[in-house]
Design a protein around this motif. Structure first.
Motif, PDB file in Angstrom:
ATOM      1  N   UNK A 144       0.612  -0.881   0.027  1.00  0.00           N
ATOM      2  CA  UNK A 144       0.240  -0.443   0.044  1.00  0.00           C
ATOM      3  C   UNK A 144       0.830   1.064  -0.237  1.00  0.00           C
ATOM      4  N   UNK A 145       2.303   0.998   0.951  1.00  0.00           N
ATOM      5  CA  UNK A 145       2.886   2.889   0.241  1.00  0.00           C
ATOM      6  C   UNK A 145       3.287   2.729  -0.665  1.00  0.00           C
ATOM      7  N   UNK A 146       2.940   1.715  -1.902  1.00  0.00           N
ATOM      8  CA  UNK A 146       3.830   1.721  -2.742  1.00  0.00           C
ATOM      9  C   UNK A 146       2.718   2.537  -4.175  1.00  0.00           C
ATOM     10  N   UNK A 147       1.611   2.304  -3.565  1.00  0.00           N
ATOM     11  CA  UNK A 147       0.334   3.000  -3.992  1.00  0.00           C
ATOM     12  C   UNK A 147       1.127   4.843  -4.903  1.00  0.00           C
ATOM     13  N   UNK A 148       0.852   4.778  -5.552  1.00  0.00           N
ATOM     14  CA  UNK A 148       1.240   6.294  -6.813  1.00  0.00           C
ATOM     15  C   UNK A 148       0.116   6.961  -5.423  1.00  0.00           C
ATOM     16  N   UNK A 177       0.432 -21.971 -16.305  1.00  0.00           N
ATOM     17  CA  UNK A 177      -0.105 -21.532 -15.100  1.00  0.00           C
ATOM     18  C   UNK A 177       0.919 -20.898 -14.103  1.00  0.00           C
ATOM     19  N   UNK A 178       0.837 -20.173 -13.398  1.00  0.00           N
ATOM     20  CA  UNK A 178       1.950 -19.047 -12.944  1.00  0.00           C
ATOM     21  C   UNK A 178       0.880 -18.040 -12.006  1.00  0.00           C
ATOM     22  N   UNK A 179       1.127 -18.191 -10.968  1.00  0.00           N
ATOM     23  CA  UNK A 179       1.212 -17.023 -10.001  1.00  0.00           C
ATOM     24  C   UNK A 179       2.194 -16.187  -9.626  1.00  0.00           C
ATOM     25  N   UNK A 180       2.058 -15.246 -10.080  1.00  0.00           N
ATOM     26  CA  UNK A 180       3.115 -13.941  -9.888  1.00  0.00           C
ATOM     27  C   UNK A 180       2.933 -13.346  -8.873  1.00  0.00           C
ATOM     28  N   UNK A 181       1.815 -13.108  -8.007  1.00  0.00           N
ATOM     29  CA  UNK A 181       1.528 -12.027  -6.894  1.00  0.00           C
ATOM     30  C   UNK A 181       0.241 -10.939  -6.652  1.00  0.00           C
ATOM     31  N   UNK A 182       0.476 -10.882  -5.483  1.00  0.00           N
ATOM     32  CA  UNK A 182      -1.204 -10.854  -4.846  1.00  0.00           C
ATOM     33  C   UNK A 182      -0.915  -9.108  -4.211  1.00  0.00           C
ATOM     34  N   UNK A 183      -2.083  -8.284  -4.535  1.00  0.00           N
ATOM     35  CA  UNK A 183      -2.071  -7.307  -3.589  1.00  0.00           C
ATOM     36  C   UNK A 183      -3.259  -6.905  -2.848  1.00  0.00           C
ATOM     37  N   UNK A 184      -2.695  -6.139  -1.953  1.00  0.00           N
ATOM     38  CA  UNK A 184      -4.132  -6.373  -0.620  1.00  0.00           C
ATOM     39  C   UNK A 184      -4.600  -4.727  -1.522  1.00  0.00           C
ATOM     40  N   UNK A 185      -5.222  -5.159  -1.400  1.00  0.00           N
ATOM     41  CA  UNK A 185      -6.704  -3.473  -1.300  1.00  0.00           C
ATOM     42  C   UNK A 185      -7.648  -3.074  -0.559  1.00  0.00           C
TER      43      UNK A 185
END
Length: 425
Positions: free
Chosen positions: A63-67, A387-395
């Motif tokens: 979250x601290x990397x959001x624009x 199939x490859x899950x690369x990442x997740x971001x919690x909004x």
């Protein structure tokens, strides 16, 4: 890139001047902006493809990397659009006020908020009074809002003032509004596939005057947003529904050109997509996809010849619109199961579980698929044959919307917030 410069004699001013010009031109390449200007002008971007070809984004961010992360006036599940470095999004409050809001893409600063006072409207739990995504021709922004008495189509100037407003009358639909409008040439195309008498209406985009009305057979309301088949010399509006299956409309006259010989057995919610030579659409119910139909398209198709190239019945989404890329069709299921199939044949390549529940649709950038779960997790998968899950971001908030991508930003809408993520540089 290797550049070989011919040795130049200082005694030849003509050659010297051209060499200096060449060096200046080469030197002018490096200061160009990192990101080309682009627009995301409707639901799922250019022609509903869901694809951005200009930017690469991280697989996950904190979250601290959001624009930026800003709170919206009201809430909703419509998707944002991005036009000339501005973000436009609609929302509504519990008392029935509908909003169109404009934000600066770079900073997230609010530029203006305009509103229309309407009655409240009961909707499905996964819908809202602000579900239809706006569209824009780069000058005006177009919205549609509904209550029981009215179906309002409004054109807005870039300063938030109204250019024109048209009321198409009573809105009869069990689950509330959701389909979005598109622009074709000088026409604003408005689908109204309801629980009762249905139609597609074309307005002259600059004046709001009706250009044509196409009456539609009706069964269950459809929530699909149309797309445009355009080979440079021939155009057709593609719109699915349960009664006619997949059908085609002439964008200049509103005449139905053809309908598939196979109707859909259930409600159509997801929007159609195009491959190099196929039209693909699907239907479902109860949170699951039931039938996916593909039609091989060529100009001159008729009702008699519009037969499915193949039909799929397993591992399908219902609400979520697929993504097509480089021969592959990615099916992102509402209940967290994703599949990849050969787009030409329908043959399964892989199926795997992602987890979560999904109402918004995926978008694609630089080989990565992004889709937001209802639980507010932005999931990133590789758009590949494995199939490859690369990442997740919690909004950190429920989301039912589809992201937008333009000018170096991936913009995600949650129920009450708008969040921007910067592209990789």
């Amino acid at each position: 890139m290797n550049l070989r410069l011919k040795k130049v004699s200082l005694m030849n001013p003509y050659t010297l001047s051209h060499t200096i010009l060449f060096v200046l031109l080469i030197g002018s390449i490096s200061p160009l902006p990192c990101f080309a200007q682009s627009n995301w002008d409707r639901f799922r971007g250019p022609n509903g493809s869901g694809i951005s070809t200009d930017y690469e984004f991280p697989a996950s961010v904190s979250p601290n990397e959001f624009a930026w992360n800003i709170e919206l006036q009201g809430q909703g599940c419509s998707s944002p659009i991005i036009i000339h470095d501005r973000v436009y999004v609609t929302s509504a409050d519990p008392e029935g006020m509908r909003y169109l809001q404009a934000f600066d893409l770079s900073s997230g600063k609010t530029l203006w908020t305009s509103s229309i006072n309407m009655e409240t409207l009961d909707t499905h739990a996964k819908n809202s009074m602000a579900a239809s995504t706006p569209t824009s021709d780069g000058e005006m922004i177009y919205t549609q809002f509904s209550d029981r008495k009215s179906f309002l189509v409004t054109a807005w100037n870039s300063d938030g003032s109204q250019a024109w407003n048209q009321d198409l009358g009573e809105f009869a639909c069990q689950h509330g509004p959701a389909a979005s409008m598109i622009l074709v040439n000088d026409f604003l195309i408005v689908p109204m596939t309801l629980d009762g008498p249905s139609m597609v209406v074309a307005f002259h985009k600059s004046t709001g005057k009706k250009a044509w009305v196409c009456e539609r057979p009706f069964g269950k309301a459809s929530y699909a947003t149309p797309c445009l088949w355009d080979n440079g010399t021939h155009q057709e509006i593609i719109l699915p529904g349960d009664a006619p299956g997949i059908s085609s409309i002439d964008p200049q006259t509103g005449k139905v050109l053809w309908s598939s010989d196979t109707p859909f057995p259930e409600r159509v919610v997801a929007s159609p997509i195009l491959t190099d030579n196929l039209i693909i659409s699907h239907c479902g119910s109860g949170g699951r996809g039931k039938t996916l139909m593909s039609i091989a398209y060529k100009p001159g198709l008729t009702e008699a010849s519009a037969k499915p190239a193949y039909i799929l019945t397993k591992n399908l989404p219902y609400v979520v619109t697929p993504i097509y890329d480089d021969g592959l069709l990615f099916l992102w299921g509402d209940r967290g199961v994703a599949s990849c199939v050969n787009a030409s044949t329908g043959e399964e390549i892989w199926t795997d579980r992602i987890g979560g529940n999904f109402n918004g649709s995926p978008v694609l950038a630089a080989g990565k698929l992004y889709c937001v779960s209802e639980e507010g997790i932005l999931v990133c998968l590789a758009a590949d044959r494995g199939f490859e899950k690369l990442g997740e971001t919690n909004l950190s908030e429920t989301s039912l919307a589809t992201p937008a991508i333009a000018s170096g930003k991936l913009v995600v809408r949650t129920q009450q917030h708008l969040i921007a993520i910067n592209a990789l540089r």
